[in-house]
Design a protein around this motif. Structure first.
Motif, PDB file in Angstrom:
ATOM      1  N   PHE A  37       0.869  -1.177  -0.064  1.00 65.27           N
ATOM      2  CA  PHE A  37       0.118  -0.176   0.073  1.00 65.27           C
ATOM      3  C   PHE A  37       1.007   0.977   0.009  1.00 65.27           C
ATOM      4  CE2 PHE A  37       0.961  -1.152   4.273  1.00 65.27           C
ATOM      5  CZ  PHE A  37       1.071   0.104   4.995  1.00 65.27           C
ATOM      6  N   GLU A  38       0.112   2.292  -0.388  1.00 64.98           N
ATOM      7  CA  GLU A  38       1.016   3.559  -0.307  1.00 64.98           C
ATOM      8  C   GLU A  38       1.177   4.055   1.174  1.00 64.98           C
ATOM      9  OE1 GLU A  38       1.369   8.043  -2.289  1.00 64.98           O
ATOM     10  OE2 GLU A  38      -0.719   7.018  -2.239  1.00 64.98           O
ATOM     11  N   PRO A  39       2.640   4.128   1.670  1.00 62.06           N
ATOM     12  CA  PRO A  39       2.904   4.307   3.096  1.00 62.06           C
ATOM     13  C   PRO A  39       2.753   5.840   3.365  1.00 62.06           C
ATOM     14  CG  PRO A  39       4.954   3.950   1.869  1.00 62.06           C
ATOM     15  CD  PRO A  39       3.739   3.804   0.872  1.00 62.06           C
ATOM     16  N   VAL A  40       1.675   6.387   3.231  1.00 60.11           N
ATOM     17  CA  VAL A  40       1.516   7.899   3.385  1.00 60.11           C
ATOM     18  C   VAL A  40       1.985   8.383   4.796  1.00 60.11           C
ATOM     19  CG1 VAL A  40      -0.269   9.732   3.465  1.00 60.11           C
ATOM     20  CG2 VAL A  40      -0.295   8.131   1.678  1.00 60.11           C
ATOM     21  N   PRO A  41       1.664   7.698   6.085  1.00 61.61           N
ATOM     22  CA  PRO A  41       2.183   8.050   7.208  1.00 61.61           C
ATOM     23  C   PRO A  41       3.763   8.469   7.248  1.00 61.61           C
ATOM     24  CG  PRO A  41       0.477   6.469   7.477  1.00 61.61           C
ATOM     25  CD  PRO A  41       0.813   6.566   5.847  1.00 61.61           C
ATOM     26  N   LEU A  42       4.392   7.599   6.454  1.00 57.44           N
ATOM     27  CA  LEU A  42       5.858   7.531   6.356  1.00 57.44           C
ATOM     28  C   LEU A  42       6.437   8.862   5.594  1.00 57.44           C
ATOM     29  CD1 LEU A  42       8.575   5.996   6.865  1.00 57.44           C
ATOM     30  CD2 LEU A  42       8.409   4.926   4.322  1.00 57.44           C
ATOM     31  N   ASP A  64       5.916  12.181   5.846  1.00 55.06           N
ATOM     32  CA  ASP A  64       6.212  13.264   6.938  1.00 55.06           C
ATOM     33  C   ASP A  64       7.748  12.903   7.830  1.00 55.06           C
ATOM     34  OD1 ASP A  64       4.037  15.004   6.338  1.00 55.06           O
ATOM     35  OD2 ASP A  64       2.628  14.124   7.880  1.00 55.06           O
ATOM     36  N   VAL A  65       7.546  11.753   8.229  1.00 57.03           N
ATOM     37  CA  VAL A  65       8.713  11.342   8.696  1.00 57.03           C
ATOM     38  C   VAL A  65      10.030  11.318   7.738  1.00 57.03           C
ATOM     39  CG1 VAL A  65      10.015   9.483   9.971  1.00 57.03           C
ATOM     40  CG2 VAL A  65       7.807   9.651  10.333  1.00 57.03           C
ATOM     41  N   LEU A  66      10.044  10.850   6.658  1.00 58.74           N
ATOM     42  CA  LEU A  66      10.924  11.236   5.784  1.00 58.74           C
ATOM     43  C   LEU A  66      11.371  12.626   5.256  1.00 58.74           C
ATOM     44  CD1 LEU A  66       9.857   8.373   3.141  1.00 58.74           C
ATOM     45  CD2 LEU A  66      11.800   8.197   4.724  1.00 58.74           C
ATOM     46  N   THR A  67      10.447  13.402   5.149  1.00 58.32           N
ATOM     47  CA  THR A  67      10.684  14.782   5.045  1.00 58.32           C
ATOM     48  C   THR A  67      11.555  15.307   6.233  1.00 58.32           C
ATOM     49  OG1 THR A  67       8.830  14.845   3.563  1.00 58.32           O
ATOM     50  CG2 THR A  67       9.633  16.980   4.337  1.00 58.32           C
ATOM     51  N   THR A  68      11.043  15.003   7.356  1.00 58.59           N
ATOM     52  CA  THR A  68      11.370  15.706   8.667  1.00 58.59           C
ATOM     53  C   THR A  68      12.918  15.271   8.686  1.00 58.59           C
ATOM     54  OG1 THR A  68       9.233  15.530   9.759  1.00 58.59           O
ATOM     55  CG2 THR A  68      11.309  15.767  11.244  1.00 58.59           C
ATOM     56  N   LYS A  69      13.141  14.094   8.340  1.00 53.49           N
ATOM     57  CA  LYS A  69      14.644  13.216   8.371  1.00 53.49           C
ATOM     58  C   LYS A  69      15.413  13.761   7.213  1.00 53.49           C
ATOM     59  CE  LYS A  69      13.648   9.457  11.504  1.00 53.49           C
ATOM     60  NZ  LYS A  69      14.655   9.887  12.514  1.00 53.49           N
ATOM     61  N   GLY A  70      14.894  14.530   6.339  1.00 58.96           N
ATOM     62  CA  GLY A  70      15.793  15.205   5.197  1.00 58.96           C
ATOM     63  C   GLY A  70      15.929  14.068   4.020  1.00 58.96           C
ATOM     64  N   TYR A  71      14.842  13.732   3.717  1.00 63.03           N
ATOM     65  CA  TYR A  71      14.793  12.567   2.538  1.00 63.03           C
ATOM     66  C   TYR A  71      13.704  13.234   1.637  1.00 63.03           C
ATOM     67  CZ  TYR A  71      17.501   9.288   5.259  1.00 63.03           C
ATOM     68  OH  TYR A  71      18.260   8.495   5.959  1.00 63.03           O
TER      69      TYR A  71
END
Length: 77
Positions: free
Chosen positions: A44-49, A51-58
């Motif tokens: 499935f599309e891991p939408v909750p992930l 925001d975490v990726l963006t916050t961590k610089g990805y």
């Protein structure tokens, strides 16, 4: 002579993981260098992930490749 650089991509398939694969994803990202990417394969599309990726610089690109298969390519900023 070609000077085109081929990006190295590690692949992590979490479709068969029991429970939440978040820790496995974060561990895999820790091993990705600045010149590499991680292709996350999920059912499935891991939408909750995201925001975490963006916050961590990805940064990431998501693509649905089949009914229950998503590829999310994650790269360091």
């Amino acid at each position: 002579m070609s000077t085109e650089h081929q990006e190295a991509v590690q692949e992590l398939d979490v479709r068969d993981v029991d429970g939440e694969p978040f820790e496995q994803i974060m561990s895999a990202l820790d091993s990705v260098s600045e010149s590499e990417a991680l292709r996350l394969v999920n059912s499935f599309e891991p939408v909750p992930l995201y925001d975490v990726l963006t916050t961590k610089g990805y940064r990431y690109d998501a693509e649905q490749v089949a009914d229950e298969e998503w590829h999310v390519t994650i790269r360091p900023e």
